[in-house]
Design an enzyme around this catalytic site. Structure first.
Site, short mmCIF file in Angstrom:
data_model
loop_
_atom_site.label_atom_id
_atom_site.label_comp_id
_atom_site.label_asym_id
_atom_site.label_seq_id
_atom_site.Cartn_x
_atom_site.Cartn_y
_atom_site.Cartn_z
N SER A 141 0.82 -1.20 0.00
CA SER A 141 0.00 0.00 0.00
C SER A 141 0.85 1.25 0.00
O SER A 141 0.36 2.34 -0.28
CB SER A 141 -0.86 0.04 1.26
N HIS A 162 -0.94 -2.71 -7.24
CA HIS A 162 -1.70 -2.40 -6.02
C HIS A 162 -3.19 -2.58 -6.29
O HIS A 162 -3.83 -1.72 -6.90
CB HIS A 162 -1.37 -0.96 -5.59
N GLU A 174 -3.58 0.02 -9.24
CA GLU A 174 -2.57 1.07 -9.35
C GLU A 174 -1.26 0.38 -9.73
O GLU A 174 -0.80 -0.50 -8.99
CB GLU A 174 -2.45 1.76 -7.98
N ASN A 212 -3.28 5.88 -1.53
CA ASN A 212 -3.20 6.01 -0.07
C ASN A 212 -2.67 7.35 0.40
O ASN A 212 -2.89 7.73 1.54
CB ASN A 212 -2.37 4.87 0.51
#
Ligand code: NAD
Length: 305
Positions: A141, A162, A174, A212
């Site tokens: 993450s 991701h 991602e 994130n």
């Protein structure tokens, strides 16, 4: 200097760009970590017809991962969203306690705990274990892909992949390029994500990437609202659901992600981007108390078995 130009400069430095690597066709995928993300990744890979080797440290963790895959496939079948029987999909997933068995894979996706040392050690080992042409992806993450890539000894063949939680339902992947990730590696993983029915978005390797860096400070701020007594968890989540049209409130989402994972991501943002990303003391306290969200049965809310 704006970040974009710094990134460009890094990629242009003499010797930084490796010669283009040869392409590799992906048939067998290793997934390391059979938790909520690893089991979801194994599931979508198998749904796309790939053979999957799912590895974790203990038999009960592999069995728990497989059981969650079976439940998810049954729900999708009931809704008419599968093109073949769940058993046929599950038959492509093989469980393994021996990491060495992943040496037959063209791609390994790492989905273990969000701890840099654990991931670095794993990337070092996978770098030695896998054939030179194999690709290595991390579902991290927030941990820098460039650092994991260096540990593997094959940085041009490493990339961030991701997935979002829950993996079988969420559309985004991602794709994170480390400084030395080759164009061919990024292209292969982008194409694979499309083959899984996902929408890949390419981003560069900065703390928390895009997802994130934006999501986690919002969750952290919701936790600060709770700590300061601004409102109850239900009220905070209702404001964000009904007021901002979010499908889930930030505290319920934190429980879904896992509070240990949220804290680990905030620590990376704090170290990499400065003080405004300091983790909430309440988040830290909840993790210390073992209230990790859904996975432990209690976080900001309580969950049944
Ligand atoms: P989890 O705690 O549910 O699962 C982690 C699994 O990894 C466990 O089963 C554990 O036994 C296993 N593991 C730990 N060390 C290992 C090792 N050395 N070798 C093999 N297996 C090992 O965690 P998760 O929520 O699935 O998160 C996994 C990764 O995915 C983390 O990097 C996390 O940041 C990332 N991620 C999580 C979410 C989320 O919403 N939870 C979303 C996107 C990405």
């Amino acid at each position: 200097m704006p970040i974009g130009s710094l990134w460009w400069t890094l990629r242009q430095l003499p010797g930084q760009n490796k010669p283009e690597v040869s392409s590799v066709e992906i048939h067998r995928v290793g997934v390391v970590g059979a938790g909520q993300m690893g089991s979801g990744i194994a599931q979508v890979m198998a749904q796309a017809g790939l053979t999957v080797l799912l590895h974790d440290l203990k038999p009960e963790l592999l069995e728990r991962g497989l059981a969650s895959i079976q439940r998810s496939l049954l729900r999708l079948a009931e809704k008419g969203k599968l093109s073949e029987a769940p058993e046929a999909i599950v038959s492509r997933i093989h469980l393994s306690l021996d990491l060495n068995e992943l040496s037959a894979c063209e791609l390994v996706v790492e989905a273990i705990v969000e701890e840099e040392e654990a991931k670095m050690a794993l990337f070092r080992r996978l770098g030695e274990l896998l054939p030179p042409e194999a690709l290595l992806a991390s579902n991290t993450s927030s941990i820098p892909i460039t650092r994991l890539a260096q540990a593997s000894g094959r940085p041009e063949r490493c990339v961030g992949m991701h997935f979002m939680n829950p993996v079988p339902l969420m559309e985004l992947v991602e794709v994170i390029r480390g400084v030395r990730t080759s164009d061919e590696t990024a292209r292969t993983v982008v194409e694979l994500a499309r083959r899984l029915g996902k929408t890949p978005v390419e981003v560069q390797d900065y703390p928390g990437f895009v997802s994130n860096r934006i999501l986690m400070p919002m969750i952290n701020e919701a936790i600060e609202c709770l700590r300061e007594g601004v409102a109850t968890p239900e009220a905070i989540d209702t404001v964000m659901r009904l007021g901002m049209n979010h499908p889930m409130g930030p505290l319920a989402l934190a429980d879904l992600i896992g509070l240990d994972t949220c804290l680990a991501i905030m620590e990376v943002l704090h170290r990499g981007l400065g003080d405004k990303y300091r983790p909430s003391p309440l988040l830290r306290k909840m993790v210390e108390a073992g209230r990790l969200g859904r996975k432990s049965g209690e976080g900001f809310y309580r969950y049944g078995a």
